[in-house]
Scaffold this motif. Structure first.
Motif, PDB file in Angstrom:
ATOM      1  N   LEU A 164      -5.138   0.121   1.400  1.00  0.00           N
ATOM      2  CA  LEU A 164      -5.394   1.701   1.617  1.00  0.00           C
ATOM      3  C   LEU A 164      -6.413   2.077   2.556  1.00  0.00           C
ATOM      4  CD1 LEU A 164      -4.626   2.925  -2.108  1.00  0.00           C
ATOM      5  CD2 LEU A 164      -3.159   3.456  -0.182  1.00  0.00           C
ATOM      6  N   PRO A 208     -13.172  -2.687  -9.067  1.00  0.00           N
ATOM      7  CA  PRO A 208     -12.324  -1.747  -8.438  1.00  0.00           C
ATOM      8  C   PRO A 208     -12.954  -0.446  -8.368  1.00  0.00           C
ATOM      9  CG  PRO A 208     -11.830  -2.144 -10.684  1.00  0.00           C
ATOM     10  CD  PRO A 208     -12.836  -2.880 -10.404  1.00  0.00           C
ATOM     11  N   LEU A 250      -7.503   7.695  -2.563  1.00  0.00           N
ATOM     12  CA  LEU A 250      -7.341   7.009  -1.341  1.00  0.00           C
ATOM     13  C   LEU A 250      -5.875   7.122  -0.963  1.00  0.00           C
ATOM     14  CD1 LEU A 250      -9.333   3.820  -1.340  1.00  0.00           C
ATOM     15  CD2 LEU A 250      -9.942   5.895  -0.304  1.00  0.00           C
ATOM     16  N   ARG A 251      -4.914   7.135  -1.879  1.00  0.00           N
ATOM     17  CA  ARG A 251      -3.730   7.202  -1.639  1.00  0.00           C
ATOM     18  C   ARG A 251      -3.266   8.633  -1.053  1.00  0.00           C
ATOM     19  NH1 ARG A 251      -1.697   4.850  -5.424  1.00  0.00           N
ATOM     20  NH2 ARG A 251      -1.551   2.606  -4.387  1.00  0.00           N
ATOM     21  N   LYS A 307     -10.795   6.892  -7.791  1.00  0.00           N
ATOM     22  CA  LYS A 307      -9.804   6.045  -8.238  1.00  0.00           C
ATOM     23  C   LYS A 307      -9.061   5.758  -7.270  1.00  0.00           C
ATOM     24  CE  LYS A 307      -7.420  10.274  -9.935  1.00  0.00           C
ATOM     25  NZ  LYS A 307      -8.835  11.006  -9.318  1.00  0.00           N
ATOM     26  N   GLN A 308      -8.056   4.825  -7.226  1.00  0.00           N
ATOM     27  CA  GLN A 308      -7.193   4.086  -6.087  1.00  0.00           C
ATOM     28  C   GLN A 308      -6.196   5.508  -5.651  1.00  0.00           C
ATOM     29  OE1 GLN A 308      -3.759   1.405  -6.055  1.00  0.00           O
ATOM     30  NE2 GLN A 308      -5.733   0.277  -5.792  1.00  0.00           N
ATOM     31  N   GLN A 309      -5.834   6.355  -6.679  1.00  0.00           N
ATOM     32  CA  GLN A 309      -4.885   7.474  -6.081  1.00  0.00           C
ATOM     33  C   GLN A 309      -5.593   8.299  -5.217  1.00  0.00           C
ATOM     34  OE1 GLN A 309      -2.023   7.430  -7.062  1.00  0.00           O
ATOM     35  NE2 GLN A 309      -1.078   9.484  -6.243  1.00  0.00           N
ATOM     36  N   SER A 328      -8.039  -1.961  -3.263  1.00  0.00           N
ATOM     37  CA  SER A 328      -7.795  -0.732  -2.559  1.00  0.00           C
ATOM     38  C   SER A 328      -8.050  -1.121  -1.203  1.00  0.00           C
ATOM     39  CB  SER A 328      -8.725   0.300  -3.153  1.00  0.00           C
ATOM     40  OG  SER A 328      -8.592   0.566  -4.370  1.00  0.00           O
ATOM     41  N   GLU A 329      -8.023  -2.435  -0.711  1.00  0.00           N
ATOM     42  CA  GLU A 329      -8.579  -2.859   0.721  1.00  0.00           C
ATOM     43  C   GLU A 329      -7.322  -2.257   1.601  1.00  0.00           C
ATOM     44  OE1 GLU A 329     -10.570  -5.757  -2.070  1.00  0.00           O
ATOM     45  OE2 GLU A 329      -8.601  -4.680  -1.936  1.00  0.00           O
ATOM     46  N   ILE A 344     -14.070  -1.500  -4.376  1.00  0.00           N
ATOM     47  CA  ILE A 344     -12.982  -1.306  -3.365  1.00  0.00           C
ATOM     48  C   ILE A 344     -12.074  -2.371  -3.806  1.00  0.00           C
ATOM     49  CG2 ILE A 344     -13.993  -0.107  -1.516  1.00  0.00           C
ATOM     50  CD1 ILE A 344     -13.733  -2.730  -0.084  1.00  0.00           C
TER      51      ILE A 344
END
Length: 339
Positions: free
Chosen positions: A100, A89, A202-203, A198-200, A97-98, A94
């Motif tokens: 996003l 991750p 991309l969000r 981090k994923q956030q 997170s794909e 990724i």
């Protein structure tokens, strides 16, 4: 003169001739290396020496056991035309997170570097750190001469042009370090390169691009809720580079056992990216004050001090050692005196 005498003289002159050839060869090699590595080297001499065997030799001398990669940014095709496998991750892969990324890349749909840079036979690059060392350096006019100028986070340009220049080809940032109005300290064509830790992250970008409700949870510092930049100039850095910076350059454990993980700074990441993409890599504004005083400023702007780095997610001493190794190998060159 007899044939025997001629032969004798030739044998006597042979060592002198070999010494002369060796001396000329050594002198020429020394002059070339000095012109490349000397602190008084001009940018024109950099261009004359970059590319070809010299650049490749320098890369090979780093012993990263990986090939140079010049495709810097994620592209939509990666998710449609071939299976984009990732075992990790963010920040080093990724996985998870794909979806996003699909939404983000569908809007920006750009992954190129401008053709004027991409088509250069030799790319001279400088990475400008935010450190106090560049203050009062008067390097601005020199910095502006490079083909690629990479800046970091929200470091200002206006008001500091004499020291840091005003040309910006790429600016590496993450949400907490983003400026709500990139036009203030960048050029119209500056590429805004998101480094997703981090994923956030991309969000946050997805919410900006789609004008969705902003969610501020998950950040160590509130990111801008409004972003006035040009969407066509946004790029998403391939996590490959952060992964290799951590694994190959800094040798950071990819699966840390401690609760507080250690990640590369955007600065050392930008240097590694430049080593992949550029033929000549110079740096300025790197390094922290060599002082025990917690009140010493750490940037060429603002009022942050060493105290603010106390609980950092970065191993600054380790990164300093890595930069020293790169400098000693001739892979990078500082534009100013440093510790």
């Amino acid at each position: 003169m007899s044939q025997k005498a001629v032969k004798t003289w030739c044998l006597r002159l042979l060592p002198v001739l070999l010494f002369f050839i060796s001396f000329v060869t050594y002198y020429c090699s020394y002059a070339i290396l000095q012109s490349y590595g000397g602190t008084s080297k001009s940018l024109n001499s950099s261009k004359s020496l970059c590319g070809g065997w010299l650049t490749q030799k320098k890369w090979e001398s780093l012993n990263f056991s990986i090939n140079r990669q010049t495709q810097l940014f994620l592209k939509l095709e990666d998710f449609f035309w071939r299976e984009h496998l990732s075992k990790l991750p963010l920040p080093y892969g990724i996985k998870g997170s794909e979806l996003l990324l699909l939404k983000v890349l569908a809007v920006i749909a750009n992954y190129q570097v401008p053709a004027s840079i991409e088509n250069l036979e030799c790319r001279t690059c400088v990475v400008i750190g935010n450190g106090f060392a560049i203050k009062n350096s008067s390097l601005g006019s020199i910095i502006n001469k490079y083909d690629v100028v990479i800046r970091l986070n929200d470091a200002p340009v206006r008001g500091y042009e004499e020291d840091v220049g005003n040309k910006t080809t790429m600016r590496f940032f993450y949400p907490e370090s983003a400026s709500f109005n990139p036009a203030l300290h960048n050029e119209p064509d500056t590429l805004m390169v998101l480094v997703p830790f981090k994923q956030q992250d991309l969000r946050w970008l997805k919410e900006i691009l789609y004008n969705e409700k902003r969610v501020s949870k998950g950040f160590w510092k509130p990111p801008p809720q409004i972003w006035l930049g040009d969407f066509s100039k946004i790029r998403v850095l391939d996590p490959h580079f952060l992964h290799q910076t951590a694994d190959r350059l800094l040798q950071i454990p990819l699966h840390p056992k401690s609760k507080q993980p250690v990640h590369p700074t955007t600065g050392i990441l930008a240097v590694f990216v430049a080593l992949n993409y550029c033929d000549v890599v110079h740096i300025a504004g790197f390094g922290y004050p060599n002082t025990k005083s917690q009140r010493h400023p750490i940037h060429y702007y603002g009022h942050d001090t060493m105290k603010s780095m106390k609980n950092s997610y970065h191993d600054l001493n380790h990164e300093s050692e890595a930069l020293k190794r790169l400098e000693d190998s001739g892979a990078i060159l500082y534009l100013h005196p440093h510790l």
